[in-house]
Design an enzyme around this catalytic site. Structure first.
Site, PDB file in Angstrom:
ATOM      1  N   HIS A 309       0.824  -1.212   0.000  1.00  0.00           N
ATOM      2  CA  HIS A 309       0.000   0.000   0.000  1.00  0.00           C
ATOM      3  C   HIS A 309       0.860   1.266   0.000  1.00  0.00           C
ATOM      4  O   HIS A 309       0.471   2.291  -0.545  1.00  0.00           O
ATOM      5  CB  HIS A 309      -0.913  -0.021   1.231  1.00  0.00           C
ATOM      6  CG  HIS A 309      -1.912   1.082   1.249  1.00  0.00           C
ATOM      7  ND1 HIS A 309      -2.187   1.847   2.364  1.00  0.00           N
ATOM      8  CD2 HIS A 309      -2.703   1.578   0.264  1.00  0.00           C
ATOM      9  CE1 HIS A 309      -3.109   2.753   2.058  1.00  0.00           C
ATOM     10  NE2 HIS A 309      -3.438   2.607   0.800  1.00  0.00           N
ATOM     11  N   ALA A 359       1.946 -11.260   3.678  1.00  0.00           N
ATOM     12  CA  ALA A 359       2.609 -10.657   4.836  1.00  0.00           C
ATOM     13  C   ALA A 359       2.004  -9.310   5.223  1.00  0.00           C
ATOM     14  O   ALA A 359       2.404  -8.718   6.226  1.00  0.00           O
ATOM     15  CB  ALA A 359       4.105 -10.481   4.548  1.00  0.00           C
ATOM     16  N   LYS A 405       1.196 -14.343  18.822  1.00  0.00           N
ATOM     17  CA  LYS A 405       0.159 -13.636  19.574  1.00  0.00           C
ATOM     18  C   LYS A 405      -1.249 -14.088  19.190  1.00  0.00           C
ATOM     19  O   LYS A 405      -2.235 -13.688  19.814  1.00  0.00           O
ATOM     20  CB  LYS A 405       0.316 -12.132  19.373  1.00  0.00           C
ATOM     21  CG  LYS A 405       1.605 -11.597  19.983  1.00  0.00           C
ATOM     22  CD  LYS A 405       1.872 -10.163  19.607  1.00  0.00           C
ATOM     23  CE  LYS A 405       3.177  -9.682  20.234  1.00  0.00           C
ATOM     24  NZ  LYS A 405       4.344 -10.452  19.759  1.00  0.00           N
ATOM     25  N   THR A 467       8.456  -3.183  30.163  1.00  0.00           N
ATOM     26  CA  THR A 467       7.137  -3.144  30.791  1.00  0.00           C
ATOM     27  C   THR A 467       7.098  -3.869  32.132  1.00  0.00           C
ATOM     28  O   THR A 467       6.461  -3.409  33.070  1.00  0.00           O
ATOM     29  CB  THR A 467       6.084  -3.767  29.851  1.00  0.00           C
ATOM     30  OG1 THR A 467       6.506  -5.078  29.482  1.00  0.00           O
ATOM     31  CG2 THR A 467       5.918  -2.916  28.606  1.00  0.00           C
TER      32      THR A 467
END
Length: 606
Positions: A309, A359, A405, A467
């Protein structure tokens, strides 16, 4: 000095040495034996002169660079002198009827000593007289094997660098207390901190190119306890084949400390899949997509379609490939959005690709928590558009680039990628195209990954933001992730989810600490700050859900999971109505779909 002058000097010097050796032998032995005549002396001198120069040219004694002379040059000298003496003995036997062994043996000894001495004096004078203006710094070499030996020899012979090897360390106890080119082996890798302090070491060079990742990590931990800079030599085969020189060592990279050796590929099967074929890569301008393009180009496809894109990223990979790959490969950059169904179908119809690597995706976890509609549009609808277009175009193999994930997801990004897996598995059931997904962990150096962020924070003086002290992730390099995608395409039967056996997960705080040390700083200088877990993050990542696990790897270090039953009606409802839902409802809905379990499982790998 020109070659002709150098040749004249060597020929003249050798002639004097030959004559001197013969006459010294004559005058030393004749008073005791009285058997040597002027005829014998003349014939022997002429024979030795002629044969010495003949054999010197045969063994290229006049072409060698004597300032770098070593054992090879010694052997050449012995051969030249010995063959010339043997020739003289033959001539003495034929012409004089006798071989004067004593004078020939003494001549041989003098000849060897004087020829060798004259040559090696060049090297000695160079080593003694050629001084470097560069201040030398003590250097420790880790590994007293072939690479370490080559490195020390090079460093001692060359004066245009600041490294002065003063010691080796090696875990082979048989090498301890030995000297290699005058450099002692003083201990093992566990002794590195103490040796660095004792010898005031400024630089450490890891000279074990075949070192596995786990051992590399262990040794580097010892090096990081010191203030010395740590570097690594290239692969030994690259040194031997001349691709790089032994002194072209590099900084240790985070990739070297993953603690896991990269998976080896079946290049033959990949070549059969891609050679002379049309290959389409979506998201070709991204970190993974662009590397897939580079890897695919090595297998000489007929045509490589770069679809993305963003025009800037597609332009960049397009220009790179045109300048680096085989000119016979046709490269076609395509600006298109995977969310544009008609445009994607047009691309498939126009180019009829044989293999598709999908991808294109939104992958940033916190950003997708704030923008769930965009995650649905790109990761779910975009995947559905490309997959259905591939089905209609009768593509042979479709490979979806997924993520760890997607396993038991707690966030929008992972949930949308899991739903994307469900979509391609559902299409696979009724398509002639083989649809598969590939999952891997975090990719080092990819856009949005933790490594570029840490490097930016180090450059700014710190601290590094982590974190949570217990946060762990699986890691792999961009090239390895891309090669896994290619390998999965060759293993595809349809419907599988391929996963790399990524070894043990890495604590993010350990990764941060290593990166600080690799950058030449101490933990105290940069610091680590704990910022708290971000929206959608998990403490630990998984690669396969317990219900997906089949057990045995179908390829070294590659596992395969089976698909679960899918309630596709809910996915259809989401696609049709997401625009009407608010962000909270979308988040709840995608999490519900992605975490749906069914007691019935179907194996698609038998």
């Amino acid at each position: 000095m020109s070659y002709s002058k150098r040749l004249a000097l060597l020929v003249g010097m050798d002639s004097l040495i030959v004559l001197f050796s013969v006459y010294v032998g004559y005058y030393f032995l004749n008073p005791y034996f009285g058997i040597f005549t002027s005829k014998m002396l003349l014939i022997s001198s002429i024979t030795l002169l002629i044969t010495h120069h003949i054999f010197s040219f045969i063994y290229r004694l006049y072409h060698k660079v004597w300032s770098y002379a070593s054992i090879g040059e010694v052997i050449a000298i012995v051969k030249v002198v010995s063959f010339s003496i043997i020739s003289a003995a033959i001539v003495q036997s034929v012409v004089l009827g006798n071989i004067y062994v004593r004078v020939l043996f003494l001549t041989w000894l003098l000849h060897i000593c004087l020829i060798g001495g004259s040559r090696f004096s060049w090297r000695l004078s160079r080593d003694k007289l050629v001084k470097s203006s560069i201040v030398k710094e003590n250097t420790l070499i880790v590994g007293a094997g072939a690479a370490g030996t080559m490195l020390v020899r090079h460093l001692l012979k060359n004066h245009d660098h600041e490294l002065q090897p003063v010691a080796f360390v090696d875990d082979d106890l048989n090498k301890h207390k030995l000297d290699i080119y005058g450099t002692p082996v003083v201990g093992s890798t566990n002794d590195i901190p103490e040796i660095v302090e004792r010898y005031r070491i400024k630089h450490i060079i890891l000279a074990i190119p075949s070192l596995n990742k786990h051992r590399m990590q262990t040794i580097y931990q010892q090096c990081s306890k010191t203030n010395a800079t740590t570097k690594i030599v290239p692969m030994l085969e690259d040194i031997i084949t001349g691709k790089v020189s032994v002194q072209q060592f590099r900084d240790v990279q985070v990739e070297d400390l993953l603690g896991r050796d990269p998976v080896e590929l079946d290049t033959q099967s990949i070549s059969e899949k891609l050679s002379n074929k049309t290959v389409l890569v979506t998201g070709a301008g991204g970190s993974i997509g662009s590397e897939i393009c580079r890897q695919v180009s090595k297998f000489k496809p007929k045509r490589l379609l770069l679809l993305g894109h963003g025009e800037n990223s597609i332009y960049t990979i397009d220009m790179e490939l045109r300048n680096t790959i085989d000119k016979n490969i046709e490269i076609i950059p395509i600006i298109a959005d995977v969310q544009d169904r008609e445009r994607i179908q047009q691309v498939m119809d126009d180019y009829q690709p044989d293999v598709v690597y999908h991808a294109a995706a939104h992958k940033h976890v916190p950003l997708m928590e704030y923008n769930p509609k965009e995650a649905v549009k790109n990761n779910i609808i975009g995947t559905k558009n490309v997959a259905e277009a591939a089905d209609l175009a009768q593509v042979t193999t479709f490979v979806l680039v997924s993520t760890d994930k997607a396993v038991n997801p707690t966030n929008v990004m992972g949930s949308t990628k899991r739903i994307a897996e469900m979509i391609i598995q559902d299409i696979d059931k009724r398509s002639n195209t083989k649809f598969v997904a590939v999952r891997f962990g975090n990719v080092l150096g990819s856009r949005g990954s933790v490594i570029p962020l840490f490097k930016k924070q180090i450059k700014a003086g710190g601290p590094l933001t982590v974190t949570h002290p217990e946060m762990t992730r699986y890691f792999m390099t961009i090239p390895e992730a891309s090669r896994l995608v290619l390998q999965a395409g060759t293993l595809a039967q349809g419907g599988e989810i391929f996963v790399l056996d990524m070894g043990q997960p890495v604590k993010i705080v350990d990764l941060a600490t290593n990166l600080i040390n690799l950058s030449g700083y101490s933990l105290e200088e940069i610091g680590i700050k704990y910022s708290g877990m971000r929206p959608g993050e998990k403490m630990y990542e998984e690669l396969l859900d317990r219900d997906e696990i089949i057990g045995e790897a179908i390829f070294p270090k590659i596992l395969v999971g089976r698909s679960l039953q899918i309630d596709f009606a809910k996915i259809t409802y989401l696609i049709d109505n997401y625009i009407l839902l608010n962000d909270k409802k979308i988040r709840e809905y995608v999490l519900e779909i992605a975490n749906k379990r069914s007691s019935e499982t179907v194996s698609l790998t038998n």
